[in-house]
Design a protein around this motif. Structure first.
Motif, PDB file in Angstrom:
ATOM      1  N   LEU A 120       0.868  -1.176   0.000  1.00 35.94           N
ATOM      2  CA  LEU A 120       0.000   0.000   0.000  1.00 35.94           C
ATOM      3  C   LEU A 120       0.904   1.226   0.000  1.00 35.94           C
ATOM      4  N   ILE A 121       0.579   2.209  -0.812  1.00 34.81           N
ATOM      5  CA  ILE A 121       1.403   3.415  -0.862  1.00 34.81           C
ATOM      6  C   ILE A 121       0.962   4.348   0.261  1.00 34.81           C
ATOM      7  N   PRO A 122       1.849   4.622   1.213  1.00 34.42           N
ATOM      8  CA  PRO A 122       1.456   5.505   2.314  1.00 34.42           C
ATOM      9  C   PRO A 122       1.529   6.977   1.921  1.00 34.42           C
ATOM     10  N   ILE A 123       0.536   7.723   2.380  1.00 39.80           N
ATOM     11  CA  ILE A 123       0.594   9.181   2.322  1.00 39.80           C
ATOM     12  C   ILE A 123       0.833   9.631   3.757  1.00 39.80           C
ATOM     13  N   LEU A 124       2.069   9.931   4.066  1.00 35.70           N
ATOM     14  CA  LEU A 124       2.466  10.294   5.422  1.00 35.70           C
ATOM     15  C   LEU A 124       2.249  11.789   5.638  1.00 35.70           C
ATOM     16  N   CYS A 125       1.413  12.112   6.610  1.00 34.84           N
ATOM     17  CA  CYS A 125       1.084  13.514   6.877  1.00 34.84           C
ATOM     18  C   CYS A 125       1.974  14.087   7.979  1.00 34.84           C
ATOM     19  N   VAL A 126       2.483  15.277   7.728  1.00 37.66           N
ATOM     20  CA  VAL A 126       3.260  16.009   8.725  1.00 37.66           C
ATOM     21  C   VAL A 126       2.796  17.457   8.702  1.00 37.66           C
ATOM     22  N   GLY A 127       3.010  18.153   9.807  1.00 37.00           N
ATOM     23  CA  GLY A 127       2.617  19.559   9.832  1.00 37.00           C
ATOM     24  C   GLY A 127       2.599  20.106  11.243  1.00 37.00           C
ATOM     25  N   GLU A 128       2.669  21.425  11.327  1.00 38.65           N
ATOM     26  CA  GLU A 128       2.823  22.092  12.615  1.00 38.65           C
ATOM     27  C   GLU A 128       1.569  22.868  13.002  1.00 38.65           C
ATOM     28  N   SER A 129       1.421  23.108  14.289  1.00 40.39           N
ATOM     29  CA  SER A 129       0.338  23.952  14.790  1.00 40.39           C
ATOM     30  C   SER A 129       0.726  25.423  14.617  1.00 40.39           C
ATOM     31  N   LEU A 130      -0.257  26.295  14.800  1.00 40.83           N
ATOM     32  CA  LEU A 130       0.014  27.731  14.692  1.00 40.83           C
ATOM     33  C   LEU A 130       1.002  28.175  15.769  1.00 40.83           C
ATOM     34  N   GLU A 131       0.870  27.612  16.963  1.00 36.61           N
ATOM     35  CA  GLU A 131       1.776  27.967  18.057  1.00 36.61           C
ATOM     36  C   GLU A 131       3.220  27.634  17.698  1.00 36.61           C
ATOM     37  N   VAL A 132       3.426  26.442  17.143  1.00 34.79           N
ATOM     38  CA  VAL A 132       4.779  26.030  16.753  1.00 34.79           C
ATOM     39  C   VAL A 132       5.308  26.933  15.649  1.00 34.79           C
ATOM     40  N   ARG A 133       4.455  27.247  14.684  1.00 33.78           N
ATOM     41  CA  ARG A 133       4.896  28.093  13.575  1.00 33.78           C
ATOM     42  C   ARG A 133       5.305  29.482  14.063  1.00 33.78           C
ATOM     43  N   GLU A 134       4.500  30.040  14.962  1.00 35.70           N
ATOM     44  CA  GLU A 134       4.767  31.407  15.417  1.00 35.70           C
ATOM     45  C   GLU A 134       6.038  31.509  16.244  1.00 35.70           C
ATOM     46  N   ARG A 135       6.441  30.409  16.863  1.00 36.97           N
ATOM     47  CA  ARG A 135       7.689  30.464  17.628  1.00 36.97           C
ATOM     48  C   ARG A 135       8.890  29.979  16.811  1.00 36.97           C
ATOM     49  N   GLY A 136       8.668  29.731  15.516  1.00 33.20           N
ATOM     50  CA  GLY A 136       9.765  29.376  14.627  1.00 33.20           C
ATOM     51  C   GLY A 136      10.204  27.930  14.699  1.00 33.20           C
ATOM     52  N   GLY A 137       9.302  27.044  15.142  1.00 27.42           N
ATOM     53  CA  GLY A 137       9.684  25.648  15.322  1.00 27.42           C
ATOM     54  C   GLY A 137       9.223  24.698  14.237  1.00 27.42           C
ATOM     55  N   THR A 138       8.779  25.240  13.096  1.00 25.72           N
ATOM     56  CA  THR A 138       8.215  24.392  12.036  1.00 25.72           C
ATOM     57  C   THR A 138       9.182  23.310  11.577  1.00 25.72           C
ATOM     58  N   PHE A 139      10.389  23.691  11.213  1.00 22.91           N
ATOM     59  CA  PHE A 139      11.326  22.716  10.647  1.00 22.91           C
ATOM     60  C   PHE A 139      11.741  21.663  11.676  1.00 22.91           C
ATOM     61  N   ASP A 140      11.940  22.081  12.913  1.00 25.57           N
ATOM     62  CA  ASP A 140      12.320  21.121  13.957  1.00 25.57           C
ATOM     63  C   ASP A 140      11.220  20.088  14.168  1.00 25.57           C
ATOM     64  N   LEU A 141       9.966  20.545  14.201  1.00 19.16           N
ATOM     65  CA  LEU A 141       8.860  19.617  14.433  1.00 19.16           C
ATOM     66  C   LEU A 141       8.695  18.657  13.261  1.00 19.16           C
ATOM     67  N   ILE A 142       8.774  19.171  12.044  1.00 19.49           N
ATOM     68  CA  ILE A 142       8.584  18.306  10.881  1.00 19.49           C
ATOM     69  C   ILE A 142       9.723  17.296  10.775  1.00 19.49           C
ATOM     70  N   ALA A 143      10.934  17.712  11.093  1.00 20.86           N
ATOM     71  CA  ALA A 143      12.052  16.767  11.106  1.00 20.86           C
ATOM     72  C   ALA A 143      11.805  15.672  12.143  1.00 20.86           C
ATOM     73  N   LYS A 144      11.271  16.049  13.301  1.00 19.76           N
ATOM     74  CA  LYS A 144      10.957  15.068  14.345  1.00 19.76           C
ATOM     75  C   LYS A 144       9.873  14.101  13.871  1.00 19.76           C
ATOM     76  N   GLN A 145       8.845  14.619  13.206  1.00 21.42           N
ATOM     77  CA  GLN A 145       7.771  13.760  12.706  1.00 21.42           C
ATOM     78  C   GLN A 145       8.288  12.802  11.635  1.00 21.42           C
ATOM     79  N   LEU A 146       9.120  13.296  10.733  1.00 20.37           N
ATOM     80  CA  LEU A 146       9.686  12.445   9.689  1.00 20.37           C
ATOM     81  C   LEU A 146      10.586  11.375  10.293  1.00 20.37           C
ATOM     82  N   GLU A 147      11.431  11.777  11.223  1.00 17.05           N
ATOM     83  CA  GLU A 147      12.340  10.832  11.866  1.00 17.05           C
ATOM     84  C   GLU A 147      11.555   9.762  12.613  1.00 17.05           C
ATOM     85  N   GLY A 148      10.515  10.170  13.323  1.00 19.35           N
ATOM     86  CA  GLY A 148       9.721   9.210  14.079  1.00 19.35           C
ATOM     87  C   GLY A 148       9.001   8.223  13.182  1.00 19.35           C
TER      88      GLY A 148
END
Length: 255
Positions: A120-148
């Motif tokens: 089955l071809i997975p569609i893996l969803c990643v993304g940040e909340s508004l709070e994370v985005r506003e504090r500049g943490g988008t890339f760190d969170l998405i990297a964590k989600q991808l790694e996990g």
């Protein structure tokens, strides 16, 4: 060249009869040159919709999957069941699954491995909340989600993979990321995949954008070089708006 994937995530909408009627109407508009089209109905409608789509190029997907093949997991659906129902794709790790059902990166990784094991071809969803985005943490969170999600999964295990960047603050809110912001994140995801696996693989895997995609904003979003399609929510529930997004994808990618 990556073929754009326009996927409709119907969430908890449409009865079997409504889903079949939609599929019949969409089928009349096919084929869609230069674009891969996917619809993801609720579980009860999968097999009936698969019958309607048989013989077309429109793909069928599920919105979730369990990591085991069978067992005492009341209310769950396994990868073999999805394959038997006619699914080619499955959405994994959607923010609503993370938020409302407590899905962790570990659970998402197990589901991803199960999907890959059953082709089955997975569609893996990643993304940040508004709070994370506003504090500049988008890339760190998405990297964590991808790694996990991809932890312990080797390149040889992945025949095909789709990543969907869905900023949580844009899902169902009517707000959407600016095209340049979505492109920046999708480019980051591709670079991460290139470092983790290989530039060749990263260059072949599709990265979608999702989050209040409509016929009005689709063309501008899909014109970005690292946005390879859209995971569409509300606008995928009507054939007219979904077809308009498909046409926008074809035009944006020069199909």
């Amino acid at each position: 060249m990556r073929v754009p994937l326009i996927a409709g995530n119907w969430k908890m909408n449409k009865t079997i009869s409504e889903a079949v009627a939609f599929a019949q109407e969409l089928k009349l508009l096919a084929p869609f040159p230069g674009v891969e089209v996917l619809i993801c109905p609720p579980y009860p409608a999968l097999a009936p919709v698969a019958e309607v789509l048989a013989g077309t190029e429109i793909a069928l997907g599920a919105q979730n999957v369990h990591w085991e093949d069978a067992g005492a997991f009341t209310g769950e659906v396994s990868p073999p069941m999805l394959k038997a129902a006619g699914c080619r794709y499955v959405i994994i790790g959607h923010s609503e699954r993370r938020q409302y059902f407590g899905e962790t990166d570990e659970i998402i990784q197990r589901k991803l491995k199960a999907a890959l094991r059953h082709d089955l071809i997975p569609i893996l969803c990643v993304g940040e909340s508004l709070e994370v985005r506003e504090r500049g943490g988008t890339f760190d969170l998405i990297a964590k989600q991808l790694e996990g999600a991809l932890s312990g999964i080797g390149e040889e295990e992945i025949k095909e993979l789709v990543i969907a960047y869905e900023p949580v603050w844009a899902i169902g809110t009517g707000r959407n990321a600016r095209p340049e912001d979505a492109q920046e994140v999708n480019c980051f995801i591709r670079d991460w995949l290139a470092r983790r696996y290989s530039p060749v693989k990263a260059g072949s895997w599709r990265i979608q954008y999702g989050g209040s995609v409509t016929p009005d904003n689709a063309a501008e979003l899909l014109a970005q070089p690292d946005i390879d399609g859209a995971l569409v929510g509300g606008a995928s529930l009507k054939v007219e708006s979904f077809a308009a997004i498909i046409r926008a994808a074809a035009k944006a990618k020069g199909a």
